[in-house]
Write a protein that holds these residues in place. Structure first.
Motif, PDB file in Angstrom:
ATOM      1  N   HIS A 137       0.802  -1.228   0.000  1.00  0.00           N
ATOM      2  CA  HIS A 137       0.000   0.000   0.000  1.00  0.00           C
ATOM      3  C   HIS A 137       0.832   1.274   0.000  1.00  0.00           C
ATOM      4  O   HIS A 137       0.732   2.081  -0.930  1.00  0.00           O
ATOM      5  CB  HIS A 137      -0.957   0.026   1.195  1.00  0.00           C
ATOM      6  N   THR A 140       3.452   1.596  -2.935  1.00  0.00           N
ATOM      7  CA  THR A 140       2.716   1.601  -4.197  1.00  0.00           C
ATOM      8  C   THR A 140       2.042   2.952  -4.400  1.00  0.00           C
ATOM      9  O   THR A 140       2.113   3.549  -5.485  1.00  0.00           O
ATOM     10  CB  THR A 140       1.674   0.471  -4.211  1.00  0.00           C
ATOM     11  N   SER A 141       1.392   3.466  -3.361  1.00  0.00           N
ATOM     12  CA  SER A 141       0.771   4.791  -3.440  1.00  0.00           C
ATOM     13  C   SER A 141       1.822   5.879  -3.627  1.00  0.00           C
ATOM     14  O   SER A 141       1.619   6.835  -4.395  1.00  0.00           O
ATOM     15  CB  SER A 141      -0.032   5.061  -2.161  1.00  0.00           C
ATOM     16  N   LEU A 166      -3.860  -0.314 -10.597  1.00  0.00           N
ATOM     17  CA  LEU A 166      -3.411  -0.947  -9.361  1.00  0.00           C
ATOM     18  C   LEU A 166      -3.927  -2.377  -9.335  1.00  0.00           C
ATOM     19  O   LEU A 166      -5.101  -2.622  -9.628  1.00  0.00           O
ATOM     20  CB  LEU A 166      -3.924  -0.193  -8.134  1.00  0.00           C
ATOM     21  N   SER A 168      -5.304  -5.279  -7.530  1.00  0.00           N
ATOM     22  CA  SER A 168      -6.018  -5.589  -6.299  1.00  0.00           C
ATOM     23  C   SER A 168      -6.265  -7.089  -6.230  1.00  0.00           C
ATOM     24  O   SER A 168      -5.426  -7.881  -6.669  1.00  0.00           O
ATOM     25  CB  SER A 168      -7.320  -4.783  -6.252  1.00  0.00           C
ATOM     26  N   LYS A 212      -4.892  -5.295  -0.303  1.00  0.00           N
ATOM     27  CA  LYS A 212      -5.498  -5.273  -1.640  1.00  0.00           C
ATOM     28  C   LYS A 212      -6.783  -4.446  -1.640  1.00  0.00           C
ATOM     29  O   LYS A 212      -7.099  -3.788  -2.633  1.00  0.00           O
ATOM     30  CB  LYS A 212      -5.766  -6.694  -2.115  1.00  0.00           C
ATOM     31  N   ASN A 215      -5.622  -0.968  -1.870  1.00  0.00           N
ATOM     32  CA  ASN A 215      -5.290  -0.610  -3.255  1.00  0.00           C
ATOM     33  C   ASN A 215      -6.526  -0.124  -4.001  1.00  0.00           C
ATOM     34  O   ASN A 215      -6.470   0.856  -4.753  1.00  0.00           O
ATOM     35  CB  ASN A 215      -4.694  -1.800  -4.001  1.00  0.00           C
ATOM     36  N   ALA A 236      -8.574  -0.338 -10.588  1.00  0.00           N
ATOM     37  CA  ALA A 236      -7.965  -1.455  -9.865  1.00  0.00           C
ATOM     38  C   ALA A 236      -8.473  -2.739 -10.476  1.00  0.00           C
ATOM     39  O   ALA A 236      -9.632  -2.836 -10.876  1.00  0.00           O
ATOM     40  CB  ALA A 236      -8.321  -1.395  -8.380  1.00  0.00           C
TER      41      ALA A 236
END
Length: 344
Positions: A137, A140-141, A166, A168, A212, A215, A236
């Motif tokens: 999280h 990735t963000s 993204l 998920s 996930k 995400n 996602a």
């Protein structure tokens, strides 16, 4: 609405998998996080077959990344793959990756945030965060927000629509963010990542699924704050339950149980990659229909009741605010991005 088990199992059969979508990516730059193996590598192969101008294979390991670049050329004939190093368990590495984009100055049309981990135990990174939460999280963000100006500039300079995907999971139908964590706005992520919270074995096993879900929350929130006229599509996607190295660090009876399920139900890795590709290039004549959506089986699915309900919507916004606050302390560019590109 939670899909029935029979519906989910239907999409775990190879014969029910739609073919990969086709497209022309000439001149465009695609970046895939976690590209050296599994679904990420298969996704790169599909992009190579679409003649992408550049494919950035964003990997943690130099050796495995170089091997992936060579395999990509051997298996597709594509010779324009580039290895860029990024370790999502290290915030400094994420910043360096973003710095390289600024120095490179090139376009960025599509980013597929595929990298993730599922160690099944509480392991701290050098930054002091639970590794699953940081990799899946926070980092990735972080990388998406740092690259957002480049993504938007590419779209505006070339009169195109960029895409942010993204990865998920459909496991989000089976979990929520528990109330005792939701009741701590400003500290939801810290609570979920804490050793005290994760002493509960069930919570530790569910942590991957929770990340996930996060995400998807991030994709929906980013889309909402960008607004409907932004030249970028954020979504996602669930790749389905596929053969993967993701679960290689699991141990004990849980690892054995997962291996049994993988043997019985897992799709070939390439099948999962088709869904990522669809999220990245699908519906070229109606791309707006993919804004902020959850994608599964190469179509838009309704997320879980929790996600679309009042508790989920509030949790999404609280996690969004906390995520920005955490990342802003790591790099002042985050507040600049928020002030410049994201509506309050």
């Amino acid at each position: 609405m939670k899909p029935k088990i029979s519906e989910r199992l239907k999409w775990q059969r190879v014969k029910n998998q739609p073919p990969v979508v086709s497209g022309d990516l000439s001149g465009k730059t695609v970046c895939v996080l976690g590209a050296n193996t599994g679904i990420g590598f298969e996704t790169c192969k599909h992009f190579a077959n679409m003649n992408a101008g550049r494919i950035i294979l964003a990997c943690r390991s130099e050796a495995r990344g170089q091997e992936a670049v060579q395999r990509l050329e051997q298996e597709t004939g594509y010779a324009k793959g580039e290895l860029w190093i990024i370790d999502l368990s290290d915030f400094r590495s994420v910043r360096q990756f973003a710095d390289r984009w600024e120095n490179d100055g090139g376009r960025l049309d599509i980013i597929v945030a595929n990298a993730a981990m599922e160690p099944g135990k509480h392991v701290l990174t050098k930054d002091g965060w639970d590794s699953t939460v940081q990799v899946n999280h926070l980092s990735t963000s972080f990388v998406i927000l740092l690259l957002l100006p480049r993504i938007l500039k590419t779209a505006r300079d070339h009169g195109s629509l960029s895409r942010i995907v993204l990865v998920s999971s459909e496991l989000l139908y089976d979990i929520t963010v528990e109330k005792d964590a939701r009741d701590k706005p400003g500290n939801i992520i810290r609570t979920l990542a804490s050793a005290e919270y994760l002493k509960d074995t069930r919570r530790m096993r569910e942590l991957y699924s929770v990340t996930k879900l996060m995400n998807l929350f991030f994709a929906r929130a980013l889309n909402a704050h960008l607004g409907p006229s932004a030249p970028v599509i954020v979504n996602a996607v669930a790749p389905g339950f596929c053969v993967s190295e993701l679960r290689r660090d699991l141990s004990g009876g849980f690892k054995y149980m997962v291996k049994v399920f993988e043997y019985m139900f897992a799709l070939p890795t390439e099948c999962g990659s088709r869904r990522l590709v669809w999220a990245a290039v699908g519906l070229p004549n109606a791309p707006d229909s993919l804004r902020g959506q959850y994608i599964n089986c190469c179509e838009v699915w309704e997320p879980s009741d929790f996600v679309i309900g009042a508790d989920g919507r509030k949790c999404q916004q609280d996690i969004w605010i906390e995520t920005l606050a955490i990342l802003d302390k790591l790099d002042p560019r985050i507040s600049e991005v928020a002030d410049t590109y994201l509506a309050a």
